[in-house]
Design a protein around this motif. Structure first.
Motif, mmCIF file in Angstrom:
data_model
loop_
_atom_site.group_PDB
_atom_site.id
_atom_site.type_symbol
_atom_site.label_atom_id
_atom_site.label_comp_id
_atom_site.label_asym_id
_atom_site.label_seq_id
_atom_site.Cartn_x
_atom_site.Cartn_y
_atom_site.Cartn_z
ATOM 1 N N GLY A 25 0.642 -1.147 0.049
ATOM 2 C CA GLY A 25 0.049 0.167 0.003
ATOM 3 C C GLY A 25 0.826 1.313 -0.156
ATOM 4 O O GLY A 25 0.131 2.464 -0.123
ATOM 5 N N GLY A 26 2.152 1.050 0.021
ATOM 6 C CA GLY A 26 2.648 2.102 0.012
ATOM 7 C C GLY A 26 3.510 2.729 1.396
ATOM 8 O O GLY A 26 4.522 3.416 1.585
ATOM 9 N N GLU A 27 2.714 2.213 2.477
ATOM 10 C CA GLU A 27 3.231 2.532 3.685
ATOM 11 C C GLU A 27 4.060 1.645 4.305
ATOM 12 O O GLU A 27 3.974 0.450 3.898
ATOM 13 N N GLY A 71 7.446 11.621 6.938
ATOM 14 C CA GLY A 71 6.801 11.674 5.487
ATOM 15 C C GLY A 71 7.852 11.484 4.472
ATOM 16 O O GLY A 71 9.070 12.173 4.580
ATOM 17 N N VAL A 72 7.625 10.635 3.466
ATOM 18 C CA VAL A 72 8.415 10.546 2.251
ATOM 19 C C VAL A 72 7.554 10.625 1.038
ATOM 20 O O VAL A 72 6.474 10.376 1.148
ATOM 21 N N ARG A 73 8.418 11.123 -0.137
ATOM 22 C CA ARG A 73 7.610 11.133 -1.373
ATOM 23 C C ARG A 73 8.181 10.322 -2.291
ATOM 24 O O ARG A 73 9.113 10.666 -3.046
ATOM 25 N N PRO A 74 7.725 9.020 -2.373
ATOM 26 C CA PRO A 74 7.993 7.953 -3.642
ATOM 27 C C PRO A 74 7.800 8.525 -4.862
ATOM 28 O O PRO A 74 6.498 8.999 -4.969
ATOM 29 N N ILE A 75 8.336 8.411 -5.683
ATOM 30 C CA ILE A 75 8.072 8.759 -7.245
ATOM 31 C C ILE A 75 7.533 7.928 -7.904
ATOM 32 O O ILE A 75 7.855 6.782 -7.970
ATOM 33 N N ASN A 76 6.205 8.206 -8.425
ATOM 34 C CA ASN A 76 5.557 7.284 -9.354
ATOM 35 C C ASN A 76 5.777 7.696 -10.743
ATOM 36 O O ASN A 76 5.328 8.614 -11.313
ATOM 37 N N TYR A 77 6.733 6.832 -11.464
ATOM 38 C CA TYR A 77 7.237 7.087 -12.836
ATOM 39 C C TYR A 77 6.035 6.726 -13.986
ATOM 40 O O TYR A 77 6.250 6.970 -14.886
ATOM 41 N N ASP A 78 4.899 6.319 -13.506
ATOM 42 C CA ASP A 78 3.881 5.993 -14.550
ATOM 43 C C ASP A 78 3.325 7.447 -15.050
ATOM 44 O O ASP A 78 2.500 7.110 -16.009
ATOM 45 N N GLY A 79 3.749 8.377 -14.312
ATOM 46 C CA GLY A 79 2.954 9.829 -14.744
ATOM 47 C C GLY A 79 1.631 10.120 -14.122
ATOM 48 O O GLY A 79 1.108 9.129 -13.327
ATOM 49 N N PRO A 86 5.953 13.034 -13.650
ATOM 50 C CA PRO A 86 5.957 12.121 -12.315
ATOM 51 C C PRO A 86 4.949 12.499 -11.401
ATOM 52 O O PRO A 86 4.942 13.932 -11.121
ATOM 53 N N LEU A 87 4.401 11.467 -10.764
ATOM 54 C CA LEU A 87 3.322 11.977 -9.424
ATOM 55 C C LEU A 87 4.004 11.634 -8.170
ATOM 56 O O LEU A 87 4.357 10.655 -8.062
ATOM 57 N N ASN A 88 4.129 12.856 -7.446
ATOM 58 C CA ASN A 88 4.736 12.593 -6.200
ATOM 59 C C ASN A 88 3.515 12.517 -5.178
ATOM 60 O O ASN A 88 2.544 13.042 -5.195
ATOM 61 N N THR A 89 3.451 11.160 -4.790
ATOM 62 C CA THR A 89 2.526 10.979 -3.560
ATOM 63 C C THR A 89 3.223 10.918 -2.158
ATOM 64 O O THR A 89 4.307 10.580 -2.080
ATOM 65 N N LEU A 90 2.478 11.444 -0.955
ATOM 66 C CA LEU A 90 2.958 11.152 0.415
ATOM 67 C C LEU A 90 2.754 9.981 0.893
ATOM 68 O O LEU A 90 1.611 9.491 0.909
ATOM 69 N N SER A 91 3.822 9.381 1.615
ATOM 70 C CA SER A 91 3.702 8.244 2.185
ATOM 71 C C SER A 91 4.272 8.565 3.627
ATOM 72 O O SER A 91 5.100 8.988 3.914
ATOM 73 N N VAL A 92 3.804 7.768 4.579
ATOM 74 C CA VAL A 92 4.367 7.537 5.914
ATOM 75 C C VAL A 92 5.061 6.151 6.439
ATOM 76 O O VAL A 92 4.705 5.204 6.112
#
Length: 254
Positions: A25-27, A71-79, A86-92
């Motif tokens: 789930g990204g977390e 808090g980290v911002r893993p990069i989603n390279y799918d656009g 790239p879409l930056n999403t916030l994960s903890v």
């Protein structure tokens, strides 16, 4: 006591030991203590060859268990939204903070690799492994994930004070134990293992991989075959090792 034991202390500012199933789930949330697989990875970073399999005997928790969420911002390279941006999403991510462990491990022969039978020289591998511990490892050492850099140094297991020396039993519940890779079993299966862990006076004594009763098959495939003719592994590995660490080094084909 087993004759090919190594003992080392590993420490770092942060650690993240998580069940791979929970990362979808990204977390990411760390276990309270290191997993068998994470410690096996550290032992392999110190010294590894396909001839041997590291078995982790036990780990001692030296510092109080503390956690810290970041808090980290893993990069989603799918656009994002159909664009190439790239879409930056916030994960903890919840890390362990300021960790220090003593580890005792030993190696056994990988009997599923008969092509490396000539390399089963216990004194050679044990002496090299001890020198690698003194040097801090052959490859980068990290605690669970790449961003958690760690440092290795030799120690005597059980020496010094630990935060949980007189704590008694501390049940940790069901935890991820580790992976069994296709070259480590006769059925050539990639398997994940789980077990019910208990820490006693700050020490966790691990059961052996084959003793884990909770297993899940992930896949099955043929492992790579090593040979001096195809890979030139013998000559290059031994020459590089001798140049880096010195001492007596023997060739696989002797």
């Amino acid at each position: 006591m087993k004759p090919n034991i190594i003992e080392f202390k590993v420490s770092g500012e942060y650690a993240l030991f998580s069940d791979p199933v929970n990362r979808m789930g990204g977390e990411k949330i760390s276990y309270q203590v290191p997993t068998y697989e994470a410690l096996k990875g550290i032992a392999s970073s110190i010294y590894w060859k396909p001839t041997i399999i590291w078995i982790i005997d036990k780990v001692r928790i030296l510092k109080p268990i503390q956690s810290e969420s970041r808090g980290v911002r893993p990069i989603n390279y799918d656009g994002a939204s159909g664009t190439s941006k790239p879409l930056n999403t916030l994960s903890v991510y919840t890390y362990l903070r300021d960790v220090e462990y003593q580890v005792q491990a030993h190696f056994e022969w990988n009997m599923n690799r008969p092509e490396l039978a000539k390399d089963r020289d216990e004194n050679k591998h044990h002496n090299i492994a001890k020198r690698c511990v003194n040097k801090g490892g052959r490859r980068d050492v990290f605690l669970g994930t790449r961003e958690c850099q760690a440092y290795v140094e030799p120690c005597v297991f059980g020496e010094g004070e630990g935060a949980y020396d007189d704590y008694g039993d501390f049940p940790l519940g069901m935890m991820f134990h580790g992976f069994t890779y296709p070259d480590e079993n006769s059925e050539k299966k990639f398997v994940s293992r789980f077990w019910n862990a208990v820490m006693t006076d700050g020490v966790i004594e691990f059961i052996r991989p084959e003793e884990c009763s909770i297993v899940r098959e992930i896949s099955q495939y043929e492992p790579k075959v090593f040979s001096s003719e195809k890979n030139n592994m013998t000559f290059l590995d031994e020459i590089n090792l001798e140049a880096e660490f010195g001492g007596d080094v023997y060739e696989l084909d002797k």
